[in-house]
Design a protein around this motif. Structure first.
Motif, PDB file in Angstrom:
ATOM      1  N   PRO A   1      -2.296 -35.275  -7.118  1.00 24.24           N
ATOM      2  CA  PRO A   1      -3.629 -34.681  -6.897  1.00 24.24           C
ATOM      3  C   PRO A   1      -3.592 -33.166  -6.958  1.00 24.24           C
ATOM      4  N   ARG A   2      -4.666 -32.597  -7.457  1.00 27.56           N
ATOM      5  CA  ARG A   2      -4.775 -31.143  -7.518  1.00 27.56           C
ATOM      6  C   ARG A   2      -5.077 -30.593  -6.130  1.00 27.56           C
ATOM      7  N   GLN A   3      -4.708 -29.348  -5.923  1.00 29.54           N
ATOM      8  CA  GLN A   3      -4.852 -28.765  -4.600  1.00 29.54           C
ATOM      9  C   GLN A   3      -6.303 -28.542  -4.210  1.00 29.54           C
ATOM     10  N   ARG A   4      -7.197 -28.420  -5.209  1.00 31.69           N
ATOM     11  CA  ARG A   4      -8.568 -28.070  -4.892  1.00 31.69           C
ATOM     12  C   ARG A   4      -9.538 -29.233  -5.097  1.00 31.69           C
ATOM     13  N   ASP A   5      -9.025 -30.462  -5.263  1.00 31.98           N
ATOM     14  CA  ASP A   5      -9.946 -31.568  -5.408  1.00 31.98           C
ATOM     15  C   ASP A   5     -10.189 -32.201  -4.037  1.00 31.98           C
TER      16      ASP A   5
ATOM     17  N   TYR B   1      -0.534 -29.518   4.191  1.00 31.25           N
ATOM     18  CA  TYR B   1      -1.030 -28.177   3.888  1.00 31.25           C
ATOM     19  C   TYR B   1       0.078 -27.180   4.216  1.00 31.25           C
ATOM     20  N   GLY B   2       0.272 -26.241   3.312  1.00 30.44           N
ATOM     21  CA  GLY B   2       1.298 -25.231   3.526  1.00 30.44           C
ATOM     22  C   GLY B   2       0.758 -23.841   3.293  1.00 30.44           C
ATOM     23  N   CYS B   3       1.362 -22.867   3.941  1.00 30.71           N
ATOM     24  CA  CYS B   3       0.973 -21.465   3.760  1.00 30.71           C
ATOM     25  C   CYS B   3       1.231 -21.059   2.311  1.00 30.71           C
TER      26      CYS B   3
ATOM     27  N   ALA C   1       7.659  -7.876   9.005  1.00 29.75           N
ATOM     28  CA  ALA C   1       8.299  -8.673  10.045  1.00 29.75           C
ATOM     29  C   ALA C   1       7.447  -8.738  11.313  1.00 29.75           C
ATOM     30  N   SER C   2       7.281  -9.969  11.829  1.00 26.06           N
ATOM     31  CA  SER C   2       6.579 -10.267  13.089  1.00 26.06           C
ATOM     32  C   SER C   2       5.069 -10.062  13.018  1.00 26.06           C
ATOM     33  N   GLU C   3       4.549  -9.647  11.878  1.00 25.01           N
ATOM     34  CA  GLU C   3       3.094  -9.514  11.753  1.00 25.01           C
ATOM     35  C   GLU C   3       2.468 -10.891  11.552  1.00 25.01           C
ATOM     36  N   ASP C   4       1.194 -11.036  11.990  1.00 27.17           N
ATOM     37  CA  ASP C   4       0.471 -12.283  11.746  1.00 27.17           C
ATOM     38  C   ASP C   4       0.259 -12.464  10.256  1.00 27.17           C
ATOM     39  N   CYS C   5       0.382 -13.710   9.791  1.00 27.84           N
ATOM     40  CA  CYS C   5       0.295 -13.961   8.352  1.00 27.84           C
ATOM     41  C   CYS C   5      -1.154 -13.956   7.875  1.00 27.84           C
ATOM     42  N   GLY C   6      -1.942 -14.975   8.252  1.00 29.13           N
ATOM     43  CA  GLY C   6      -3.351 -15.028   7.873  1.00 29.13           C
ATOM     44  C   GLY C   6      -3.610 -15.458   6.451  1.00 29.13           C
ATOM     45  N   SER C   7      -2.592 -15.866   5.691  1.00 29.30           N
ATOM     46  CA  SER C   7      -2.799 -16.323   4.317  1.00 29.30           C
ATOM     47  C   SER C   7      -3.485 -17.687   4.327  1.00 29.30           C
ATOM     48  N   TRP C   8      -4.021 -18.097   3.168  1.00 30.57           N
ATOM     49  CA  TRP C   8      -4.675 -19.394   3.079  1.00 30.57           C
ATOM     50  C   TRP C   8      -3.644 -20.519   3.071  1.00 30.57           C
ATOM     51  N   MET C   9      -4.047 -21.666   3.640  1.00 33.22           N
ATOM     52  CA  MET C   9      -3.261 -22.893   3.555  1.00 33.22           C
ATOM     53  C   MET C   9      -3.774 -23.694   2.353  1.00 33.22           C
TER      54      MET C   9
ATOM     55  N   TRP D   1      -9.452 -31.177   0.964  1.00 35.14           N
ATOM     56  CA  TRP D   1     -10.725 -30.474   1.117  1.00 35.14           C
ATOM     57  C   TRP D   1     -10.656 -29.289   2.070  1.00 35.14           C
ATOM     58  N   LEU D   2      -9.528 -29.070   2.739  1.00 32.37           N
ATOM     59  CA  LEU D   2      -9.386 -27.893   3.603  1.00 32.37           C
ATOM     60  C   LEU D   2      -8.685 -26.736   2.901  1.00 32.37           C
ATOM     61  N   THR D   3      -8.279 -26.933   1.636  1.00 35.07           N
ATOM     62  CA  THR D   3      -7.645 -25.837   0.900  1.00 35.07           C
ATOM     63  C   THR D   3      -8.595 -24.649   0.803  1.00 35.07           C
ATOM     64  N   GLY D   4      -8.123 -23.477   1.170  1.00 30.92           N
ATOM     65  CA  GLY D   4      -8.961 -22.284   1.129  1.00 30.92           C
ATOM     66  C   GLY D   4      -9.889 -22.137   2.312  1.00 30.92           C
ATOM     67  N   LEU D   5      -9.881 -23.106   3.246  1.00 28.48           N
ATOM     68  CA  LEU D   5     -10.715 -23.024   4.450  1.00 28.48           C
ATOM     69  C   LEU D   5      -9.875 -22.835   5.710  1.00 28.48           C
TER      70      LEU D   5
END
Length: 516
Positions: free
Chosen positions: A334-338, A388-390, A360-368, A342-346
């Motif tokens: 399956p594609r990541q955005r189908d 789901y992965g970072c 180092a030690s900073e909060d990430c905040g990237s999309w899962m 459904w939580l990809t990018g949310l």
């Protein structure tokens, strides 16, 4: 979705309007005149045309004794476009009053569209808006003759635009038939530098000549794709080597495919063909082995004026290689955005960057993002986990997240679903929706539309139902805001209860009036 343009006043116009504001400070606002300037195409991006119109309006107002108070500007916008911020502001001012007068160079500055011209005419007829012109006479839109003459000018302006558009399309079709390269930015692989502009110092390009360094990159990409390498591997290598696209940007997944499969690179092999008049097409005069000029509007293809880079066989081989590699791992993956993820990018990553990273030690905040994890067990079986992965790297293969946080997809989606359901099962949310329904029905009842059987507020607060809030639902007693020693309530007719949506049926609501 079309985004609404906003009015942005350039610096030169701000100075003019500041001076105009001072000049009309002691004049009755009902005598003010609002100016409007517009030009369709500002290819040099210097606003020279609209500046000239503005200065002409200021001089015209001085000669005629007009109290020109402000000038609105729409630069580089078509007269057929009704959504122009300067025009919207002009019409807002004259319809709100007290001034009802506008000033423009001619009718064509206001509109080159029949429908918009008709709307402007109606404003003059029904609301007394006056249209004054520097290069034309005023039209009395309160009379039939004045409206006719005004609409004739609108028709002439619209015809001028339509004829120019037709001539432009004919010229583009003629250039396509000759195999001329399209305008716009330089195409990757072409545009060899042949000199320097004596005034600006910019490079002078031959847009049809090959740029050898970029052609070598295209050949490298062709060989690597046909040999089975992925886009990711190729663009990662090119970006690390500092090799850029035509505009100087980085290479990305997808962009490489679009570039390699560009039909303009393929040697023309479509044989003889004729033009619209049945004559041998002029493009066939170009040398054999040149590329393909695609005319997007008509879908026709011609032999181009530039040399080809790939053969048709190489083009087809690259297409097959890219398609095969895309599905090589697992065509059912399956594609990541189908709908599988459904939580990809949310969902955002709540982890921190590794100690050995620059952050180092900073909060990430990237999309899962969603992905599959396959594990092979000791007994030879295989387990597959949706998770789901970072997001560690973006499409240009640049690090954008820590890449250290992973969550089971089923568990995460269930958690989010339960949280959403819990919010909408909150009694306060349910009652909020109920009150809105009751209030809407109440307003319909007062308007004589029959409503839904809702009465009026029993309290002596004097407010309508929208102002009386309630909390609670079902078996929970309602608590009403205290006003004047009494509690506001609802008087509900039960004779239409069966037609109400289930959550709002009167028998489920406890409405009462009591002392504090």
């Amino acid at each position: 979705m079309t985004r609404t343009r906003t009015l942005a006043e350039p610096g030169w116009l701000t100075e003019i309007n500041a001076a105009l504001a001072v000049s009309v400070a002691g004049i009755d606002p009902s005598e003010w005149v609002y100016g409007y300037v517009r030009i369709s195409r500002d290819e040099k991006d210097r606003a020279e045309g609209v500046q000239l119109q503005a200065k002409s309006q200021v001089a015209h107002a001085e000669r005629k004794g007009l109290a020109l108070a402000r000038i609105m500007c729409d630069n580089d916008l078509s007269g057929a476009d009704a959504d122009r911020p300067g025009l919207r502001e002009l019409l807002r001012l004259v319809t709100a009053g007290p001034s009802k007068s506008t000033l423009a160079r001619d009718v064509a500055r206001l509109t080159r569209d029949y429908d918009l011209g008709n709307e402007l005419m109606k404003l003059g007829r029904d609301e007394g808006v006056r249209y004054l012109f520097v290069k034309d006479s005023e039209y009395d839109l309160t009379t039939g003759a004045g409206r006719k003459n005004f609409m004739v000018k609108v028709a002439e302006a619209a015809e001028y635009r339509e004829v120019n558009t037709e001539n432009l399309l004919d010229r583009l079709s003629e250039e396509a038939a000759k195999g001329v390269m399209q305008g716009g930015s330089r195409r990757f692989g072409y545009g060899r530098v042949v000199g320097t502009h004596p005034l600006t110092g910019a490079d002078v390009l031959d847009r049809n000549a090959l740029r050898e360094s970029e052609v070598a990159m295209l050949y490298e990409g062709r060989d690597r794709v046909i040999n089975g390498e992925s886009q990711t591997a190729i663009i990662t290598d090119w970006n690390s080597r500092g090799l850029t696209a035509a505009g100087g940007g980085v290479w990305r997944v997808g962009k490489l495919t679009d570039q390699l499969l560009l039909e303009a690179y393929v040697a023309y092999d479509l044989g003889e063909h004729t033009d619209a008049r049945g004559r041998r097409c002029e493009c066939l005069k170009n040398p054999e082995g040149n590329g393909i000029r695609v005319h997007a509007r008509t879908g026709t293809r011609h032999r181009a004026q530039w040399p080809a880079i790939f053969t048709r066989a190489e083009h087809d081989a690259m297409r097959a290689g890219l398609r095969a590699h895309r599905r090589a791992t697992d065509k059912d993956r399956p594609r990541q955005r189908d709908a599988e993820y459904w939580l990809t990018g949310l969902v955002g990553c709540g982890g921190t960057w590794a100690e050995d990273s620059d952050r180092a030690s900073e909060d990430c905040g990237s999309w899962m993002i969603g992905s599959l994890l396959k594990r092979k067990l000791k007994n030879g079986d295989q387990t597959i986990q949706r998770r789901y992965g970072c997001k560690h790297k973006d499409s240009a293969r640049r690090v954008c997240g820590c890449g250290r946080v992973f969550r089971d997809a089923g568990a995460l989606e269930t958690y989010v679903a339960q949280a959403v359901i819990a919010v909408y099962e909150d009694p306060q949310i349910i009652v909020r929706d109920a009150v809105r329904f009751l209030a809407d029905s109440h307003q319909q009842l007062l308007a004589g539309n029959g409503g839904s059987g809702v009465g009026h507020c029993l309290g002596d607060c004097g407010r309508n139902l929208l102002d009386c809030t309630v909390i609670g639902v079902g078996s929970t007693a309602w608590n009403f805001p205290q006003v004047g020693g009494l509690w506001c309530g609802l008087l509900v007719r039960h004779d239409t209860a069966s037609s109400w949506p289930a959550p709002y049926r009167p028998q489920q609501i406890v409405a009462r009036l009591s002392t504090s």
